[in-house]
Write a protein that holds these residues in place. Structure first.
Motif, mmCIF file in Angstrom:
data_model
loop_
_atom_site.group_PDB
_atom_site.id
_atom_site.type_symbol
_atom_site.label_atom_id
_atom_site.label_comp_id
_atom_site.label_asym_id
_atom_site.label_seq_id
_atom_site.Cartn_x
_atom_site.Cartn_y
_atom_site.Cartn_z
ATOM 1 N N ALA A 1 -12.251 6.286 -10.667
ATOM 2 C CA ALA A 1 -12.297 7.596 -11.316
ATOM 3 C C ALA A 1 -10.898 8.217 -11.254
ATOM 4 C CB ALA A 1 -13.372 8.478 -10.702
ATOM 5 N N ASP A 2 -10.766 9.430 -10.701
ATOM 6 C CA ASP A 2 -9.448 10.072 -10.649
ATOM 7 C C ASP A 2 -8.832 10.034 -9.251
ATOM 8 O OD1 ASP A 2 -11.104 11.899 -9.409
ATOM 9 O OD2 ASP A 2 -10.268 13.643 -10.436
ATOM 10 N N GLU A 3 -9.329 9.146 -8.400
ATOM 11 C CA GLU A 3 -8.802 9.020 -7.036
ATOM 12 C C GLU A 3 -8.165 7.653 -6.839
ATOM 13 O OE1 GLU A 3 -11.870 9.754 -4.173
ATOM 14 O OE2 GLU A 3 -12.116 11.841 -4.794
ATOM 15 N N THR A 4 -7.132 7.627 -5.999
ATOM 16 C CA THR A 4 -6.503 6.368 -5.622
ATOM 17 C C THR A 4 -6.287 6.374 -4.115
ATOM 18 O OG1 THR A 4 -4.786 4.779 -6.220
ATOM 19 C CG2 THR A 4 -4.081 7.064 -5.926
ATOM 20 N N GLU A 5 -6.253 5.195 -3.552
ATOM 21 C CA GLU A 5 -6.063 5.055 -2.116
ATOM 22 C C GLU A 5 -5.008 3.988 -1.851
ATOM 23 O OE1 GLU A 5 -8.648 3.851 1.861
ATOM 24 O OE2 GLU A 5 -9.473 3.437 -0.118
ATOM 25 N N ILE A 6 -4.090 4.281 -0.939
ATOM 26 C CA ILE A 6 -3.155 3.246 -0.498
ATOM 27 C C ILE A 6 -3.915 2.374 0.496
ATOM 28 C CG2 ILE A 6 -1.044 2.748 0.779
ATOM 29 C CD1 ILE A 6 0.088 5.399 -0.289
ATOM 30 N N ILE A 7 -4.062 1.105 0.162
ATOM 31 C CA ILE A 7 -4.765 0.156 1.024
ATOM 32 C C ILE A 7 -3.827 -0.373 2.096
ATOM 33 C CG2 ILE A 7 -6.033 -2.027 1.112
ATOM 34 C CD1 ILE A 7 -7.492 0.224 -0.398
ATOM 35 N N ALA B 1 -0.214 8.649 -14.564
ATOM 36 C CA ALA B 1 -0.225 8.486 -16.015
ATOM 37 C C ALA B 1 -1.532 7.848 -16.487
ATOM 38 C CB ALA B 1 0.972 7.648 -16.456
ATOM 39 N N ALA B 2 -2.156 7.048 -15.613
ATOM 40 C CA ALA B 2 -3.426 6.398 -15.942
ATOM 41 C C ALA B 2 -4.634 7.280 -15.614
ATOM 42 C CB ALA B 2 -3.534 5.070 -15.214
ATOM 43 N N GLY B 3 -4.395 8.494 -15.083
ATOM 44 C CA GLY B 3 -5.495 9.422 -14.848
ATOM 45 C C GLY B 3 -5.815 9.735 -13.400
ATOM 46 N N ALA B 4 -5.120 9.116 -12.453
ATOM 47 C CA ALA B 4 -5.389 9.434 -11.044
ATOM 48 C C ALA B 4 -4.859 10.832 -10.741
ATOM 49 C CB ALA B 4 -4.721 8.410 -10.133
ATOM 50 N N ARG B 5 -5.619 11.604 -9.996
ATOM 51 C CA ARG B 5 -5.227 12.976 -9.669
ATOM 52 C C ARG B 5 -5.110 13.224 -8.164
ATOM 53 N NH1 ARG B 5 -3.398 12.602 -13.708
ATOM 54 N NH2 ARG B 5 -4.246 13.188 -15.698
ATOM 55 N N ILE B 6 -5.767 12.395 -7.351
ATOM 56 C CA ILE B 6 -5.776 12.592 -5.904
ATOM 57 C C ILE B 6 -5.491 11.246 -5.243
ATOM 58 C CG2 ILE B 6 -7.174 13.262 -3.904
ATOM 59 C CD1 ILE B 6 -8.891 14.907 -5.901
ATOM 60 N N ALA B 7 -4.695 11.271 -4.174
ATOM 61 C CA ALA B 7 -4.382 10.048 -3.434
ATOM 62 C C ALA B 7 -4.749 10.237 -1.972
ATOM 63 C CB ALA B 7 -2.906 9.715 -3.554
ATOM 64 N N PHE B 8 -5.208 9.151 -1.355
ATOM 65 C CA PHE B 8 -5.578 9.143 0.057
ATOM 66 C C PHE B 8 -4.885 7.990 0.765
ATOM 67 C CE2 PHE B 8 -9.175 11.220 -1.949
ATOM 68 C CZ PHE B 8 -9.452 12.262 -1.075
ATOM 69 N N ILE B 9 -4.742 8.138 2.062
ATOM 70 C CA ILE B 9 -4.305 7.042 2.924
ATOM 71 C C ILE B 9 -4.867 7.297 4.315
ATOM 72 C CG2 ILE B 9 -2.090 8.089 3.593
ATOM 73 C CD1 ILE B 9 -1.051 5.051 3.481
ATOM 74 N N PRO C 1 -12.181 -4.408 -8.744
ATOM 75 C CA PRO C 1 -11.768 -3.538 -9.843
ATOM 76 C C PRO C 1 -10.982 -2.330 -9.336
ATOM 77 C CG PRO C 1 -14.058 -4.190 -10.109
ATOM 78 C CD PRO C 1 -13.627 -4.665 -8.756
ATOM 79 N N GLY C 2 -9.933 -1.988 -10.068
ATOM 80 C CA GLY C 2 -9.113 -0.830 -9.731
ATOM 81 C C GLY C 2 -8.008 -1.106 -8.733
ATOM 82 N N THR C 3 -7.912 -2.346 -8.230
ATOM 83 C CA THR C 3 -6.890 -2.675 -7.238
ATOM 84 C C THR C 3 -5.633 -3.158 -7.950
ATOM 85 O OG1 THR C 3 -8.580 -3.291 -5.633
ATOM 86 C CG2 THR C 3 -6.358 -4.082 -5.211
#
Length: 184
Positions: free
Chosen positions: A96-102, A129-137, A73-75
Motif C-alpha cells: 500500500a503506501d507503507e515501506t519498511e527497511i528490511i 514516487a511510486a506512492g509510498a508515504r510512510i517508512a518504518f525500520i 511481492p513489494g520487495t
C-alpha cells in the motif's frame, strides 16, 4: 576542635611537565565518498547480497534467503557501487503506501562516509514516487550509531518490540521501531 581562619592560596599551582605529551591532536581528515551509483537488483543479485550481508553482519543471510525475500511481492533491493565495486546494499518491502527497511549494510571499512544515508535517500525517492508515504525500520536498542543515522534521515521512535532480536546465550534484545513520513 579548634578552627582557625586559613587564607586560600593566591592561585592554583602551575603543573610542571617533565616531557612532552604522548597524545597528539589528530588532523581533521575529510573522508569524502567517491561518486556512488545505485543498481536495482532482483533474484539474480541474491548471491551478491548474501556476500555483502556476510561482510556486514555476524549472522549472514544465505543466497537462498535473499531469493525467498526478493520473491515476496513489494520487495526491492538496491546495491551501492563505488568505482565499480559493490560497497553496500539496502532491501525494502512495500505494501500500500507503507515501506519498511528490511536490512541495510555498508562494508565495515567504508562506514561513516554517508553511503547508507545516500542509499536510503535514493531508494526513498523512488519509493515515494511510486506512492509510498510512510517508512518504518526496526533497530536494535544497542545500535546507537544506526539510530543516529535514522534520526538524521527524519525517523523517530514510535515503539519497542520486546525481545525481538535473539542473542545466543543472552536475553533477547529489544528492537526500537522508528517511523518517518516520505516526501511526495
Amino acid at each position: 576542635f579548634l578552627t582557625r581562619d586559613v587564607e586560600p592560596p593566591p592561585a592554583m599551582p602551575t603543573p610542571l611537565y617533565l616531557r612532552a605529551p604522548d597524545a597528539k591532536p589528530q588532523p581533521q581528515v575529510s573522508r569524502p565518498t567517491a561518486a556512488l551509483n545505485f543498481t536495482q537488483v532482483g533474484m539474480e543479485g541474491s548471491a551478491l547480497l548474501s556476500r555483502l550481508h556476510a561482510s556486514c553482519f555476524e549472522e549472514p543471510w544465505t543466497g537462498v534467503a535473499f531469493q525467498e525475500l526478493l520473491a515476496t511481492p513489494g520487495t526491492s533491493a538496491v546495491v551501492a557501487n563505488q568505482a565499480g565495486n559493490p560497497v553496500g546494499f539496502l532491501v525494502t518491502r512495500s505494501a500500500a503506501d507503507e515501506t519498511e527497511i528490511i536490512t541495510v549494510g555498508v562494508l565495515p571499512s567504508l562506514r561513516h562516509r554517508g553511503i547508507a544515508k545516500a542509499m536510503i535517500q535514493h531508494q526513498f525517492s523512488a519509493l515515494a514516487a511510486a506512492g509510498a508515504r510512510i517508512a518504518f525500520i526496526e533497530v536494535a536498542s544497542s545500535n546507537v550509531a544506526a539510530q543516529a543515522l535514522y534520526r538524521s534521515l527524519g525517523f523517530a521512535g514510535v515503539g519497542v518490540r520486546r525481545g525481538y532480536y535473539p542473542k545466543p546465550g543472552q536475553a533477547p534484545e529489544d528492537a526500537i521501531v522508528m517511523r518517518r513520513t516520505l516526501a511526495a
